[in-house]
Design an enzyme around this catalytic site. Structure first.
Site, short mmCIF file in Angstrom:
data_model
loop_
_atom_site.label_atom_id
_atom_site.label_comp_id
_atom_site.label_asym_id
_atom_site.label_seq_id
_atom_site.Cartn_x
_atom_site.Cartn_y
_atom_site.Cartn_z
N HIS A 23 0.86 -1.19 0.00
CA HIS A 23 0.00 0.00 0.00
C HIS A 23 0.89 1.24 0.00
O HIS A 23 0.78 2.09 0.89
CB HIS A 23 -0.94 0.04 1.22
CG HIS A 23 -2.14 -0.85 1.09
ND1 HIS A 23 -2.85 -1.29 2.19
CD2 HIS A 23 -2.76 -1.39 0.02
CE1 HIS A 23 -3.85 -2.06 1.79
NE2 HIS A 23 -3.81 -2.12 0.48
N HIS A 79 -11.15 -9.66 -6.61
CA HIS A 79 -10.89 -8.35 -5.99
C HIS A 79 -10.12 -7.50 -7.00
O HIS A 79 -9.20 -8.00 -7.65
CB HIS A 79 -10.06 -8.59 -4.71
CG HIS A 79 -9.70 -7.39 -3.94
ND1 HIS A 79 -10.42 -6.22 -3.94
CD2 HIS A 79 -8.64 -7.16 -3.10
CE1 HIS A 79 -9.84 -5.35 -3.14
NE2 HIS A 79 -8.75 -5.89 -2.63
N GLU A 81 -8.30 -4.73 -6.45
CA GLU A 81 -7.11 -3.96 -6.04
C GLU A 81 -5.92 -4.42 -6.88
O GLU A 81 -5.82 -5.60 -7.26
CB GLU A 81 -6.84 -4.14 -4.53
CG GLU A 81 -5.90 -3.08 -4.00
CD GLU A 81 -5.87 -2.96 -2.47
OE1 GLU A 81 -6.53 -3.76 -1.78
OE2 GLU A 81 -5.18 -2.04 -1.98
N ASP A 83 -2.91 -5.24 -6.65
CA ASP A 83 -2.00 -6.35 -6.37
C ASP A 83 -2.55 -7.68 -6.91
O ASP A 83 -1.82 -8.66 -7.01
CB ASP A 83 -1.67 -6.46 -4.87
CG ASP A 83 -2.88 -6.41 -3.97
OD1 ASP A 83 -3.86 -5.73 -4.31
OD2 ASP A 83 -2.85 -7.05 -2.91
N HIS A 146 -11.94 -6.66 1.91
CA HIS A 146 -11.93 -5.38 2.59
C HIS A 146 -12.26 -4.22 1.69
O HIS A 146 -12.15 -3.05 2.10
CB HIS A 146 -10.56 -5.16 3.24
CG HIS A 146 -9.44 -4.96 2.22
ND1 HIS A 146 -8.64 -3.85 2.23
CD2 HIS A 146 -9.05 -5.69 1.16
CE1 HIS A 146 -7.78 -3.92 1.23
NE2 HIS A 146 -8.01 -5.02 0.57
N ASP A 165 -8.06 -11.70 -0.19
CA ASP A 165 -7.27 -11.13 0.92
C ASP A 165 -7.60 -11.78 2.27
O ASP A 165 -6.72 -11.87 3.15
CB ASP A 165 -7.53 -9.62 1.03
CG ASP A 165 -6.82 -8.82 -0.05
OD1 ASP A 165 -5.77 -9.26 -0.53
OD2 ASP A 165 -7.32 -7.74 -0.40
N TYR A 193 -1.75 -8.75 9.64
CA TYR A 193 -2.61 -8.50 8.48
C TYR A 193 -4.03 -8.15 8.94
O TYR A 193 -4.62 -7.17 8.49
CB TYR A 193 -2.63 -9.74 7.58
CG TYR A 193 -3.20 -9.51 6.21
CD1 TYR A 193 -2.38 -9.23 5.13
CD2 TYR A 193 -4.57 -9.60 6.00
CE1 TYR A 193 -2.91 -9.03 3.87
CE2 TYR A 193 -5.11 -9.39 4.74
CZ TYR A 193 -4.27 -9.12 3.68
OH TYR A 193 -4.80 -8.92 2.43
N HIS A 226 -2.65 -13.87 -0.58
CA HIS A 226 -1.32 -13.50 -0.08
C HIS A 226 -0.84 -14.58 0.90
O HIS A 226 -1.60 -15.01 1.76
CB HIS A 226 -1.36 -12.18 0.71
CG HIS A 226 -1.72 -10.99 -0.11
ND1 HIS A 226 -0.93 -10.48 -1.09
CD2 HIS A 226 -2.82 -10.19 -0.07
CE1 HIS A 226 -1.51 -9.41 -1.63
NE2 HIS A 226 -2.66 -9.22 -1.03
#
Ligand code: FEO
Length: 399
Positions: A23, A79, A81, A83, A146, A165, A193, A226
């Protein structure tokens, strides 16, 4: 090289041993991370998630060594995001018509990131996708776990939950599974995390887990996006999440402070002595917020039943590292934790009232008005600080 997970499911992600922050520079990753992508080769070929953009070319090249890209029937974007979606632009240049299954919010996020009109297929909780050989993918929306677009995908037959995540860790390992790695490291990264990413959404975590458990489907594996995959007793991390989501605390008190000439440190040490003498069972820990890692401190706060925040007064304010800590804690919405402030001053002396307000605004319950001391602490002031620690423990017992 793809790595076998189970039946016709393979890992095709990227281990990122070099990653030191995530992030941007918001989250320290002492143990690196991984971006887990999965390939399912049943009658249909399915790709679940991709990797972060810097690894996009390698990801696509590696995938191409394993399969003909044109053979991919479906892409699942759990997701949006970057990554996990970062390799989509590279991949979609090669296979522009392949459908991408995601939530309605996923479409918005992917369009917002990449400004491409890919072949999106919107899914909702309970929607299924047949992949042949009697197996299906079942989609479960998980909004705010999230991001608004987050979802889980469950593979029937193999009973694998691709949770993205959720249940993940920023933890690089050449091993793929939870039973192969150092358990202390694994759980440290898992709790860090949770503390730093999922704490604000704890009520939703509890609700979503209960919803998934109510489906009463077998879960043989939880394949996160992850870190390692949970295969040995995979629901142990689900049980941990239920515990962590329920205003988690240990018998621990964290004293977080910054200091200019050592006065605040000496107060912190004396307070800690008072706490320890009053309750030798409590695990009291000190952190200089200018010297310690911010995310590690958040993890300590997460595991504490109470905290104290200390700063001297400077320019009618507080030291910037303590300001940063309480700002971070405010965003994480810790609940059920008690607190107090302390700080020395020379003339104007605003720090304790500023810290008190910041603690209250951040959801901590103040147990007293704080400890405000003039000039450098002498032995009498240190005695007062010891007593402050002792009284803090007594107040907690009442609380
Ligand atoms: Fe790992 Fe929310 O991205």
């Amino acid at each position: 090289m793809k790595r076998h997970i189970k039946s016709q499911v393979y890992w095709v992600g990227k281990k990122d041993w070099e990653l030191t922050s995530f992030h941007g520079d918001e989250y320290s990753t002492h143990k690196g991370s991984s971006y887990n992508s999965f390939l399912i080769q049943e009658e249909k070929t399915v790709l679940i998630d991709t990797v972060w953009a810097p690894f996009a070319k390698d990801f696509v090249a590696n995938l191409e060594q394993e399969i003909d890209l044109a053979s991919i029937d479906y892409i699942i974007a759990n997701h949006a995001e970057v990554d996990h979606s970062g390799a989509l632009p590279e991949l979609m240049q090669r296979i522009p018509d392949v459908p991408i299954y995601c939530t309605a919010n996923g479409v918005k996020s992917l369009r917002g990131h990449y400004h491409q009109d890919w072949n999106f297929k919107t899914v909702k909780t309970g929607d299924t996708l047949d992949i042949g050989n009697g197996k299906q993918l079942v989609f479960i929306e998980a909004p705010m776990l999230h991001w608004p677009d987050s979802m889980f995908t469950y593979l029937t037959g193999d009973s694998i939950l691709f949770s993205n995540d959720a249940f993940g860790q920023h933890y690089a390992s050449e091993h793929l599974f939870n039973d192969q790695v150092d358990q202390e490291e694994l759980f440290q990264e898992a709790i860090k995390y949770y503390a730093n990413i999922l704490t604000p959404f704890s009520p939703l975590v509890t609700k979503k887990i209960k919803e998934v458990l109510a489906l009463e489907v077998p879960v043989d594996m939880i394949a996160t996006s992850h870190g390692i995959i949970w295969r040995e007793n995979p629901t142990q991390i689900v049980e941990k999440y239920l515990e962590w989501a329920d205003q988690y605390q240990e018998n621990r008190i964290s004293l977080i402070y910054d200091t200019m000439w050592g006065g605040t440190r000496r107060l912190a040490e004396a307070i800690a002595e008072g706490i320890h003498n009053a309750d030798p069972q409590v695990d009291v820990r000190l952190f200089n917020s200018a010297k310690r890692d911010k995310n590690d401190i958040m993890t300590e706060i997460f595991a504490s039943k109470a905290i104290m925040l200390g700063s001297p007064t400077i320019n009618k304010g507080i030291l910037t590292s303590t300001a940063a800590i309480i700002e971070e804690a405010k965003g994480l919405k810790f609940r059920g934790k008690q607190a107090a402030a302390f700080g020395p001053y020379g003339w104007s002396g605003e720090s304790v009232s500023i810290l008190n307000k910041a603690l209250e605004d951040s959801g901590f319950k103040l147990v007293n008005d704080g400890l405000k001391t003039l000039w450098e602490p002498d032995e009498a002031i240190l005695d007062t600080a010891r007593n402050f620690g002792k009284e803090f423990v007594a107040a907690l017992e009442k609380g």
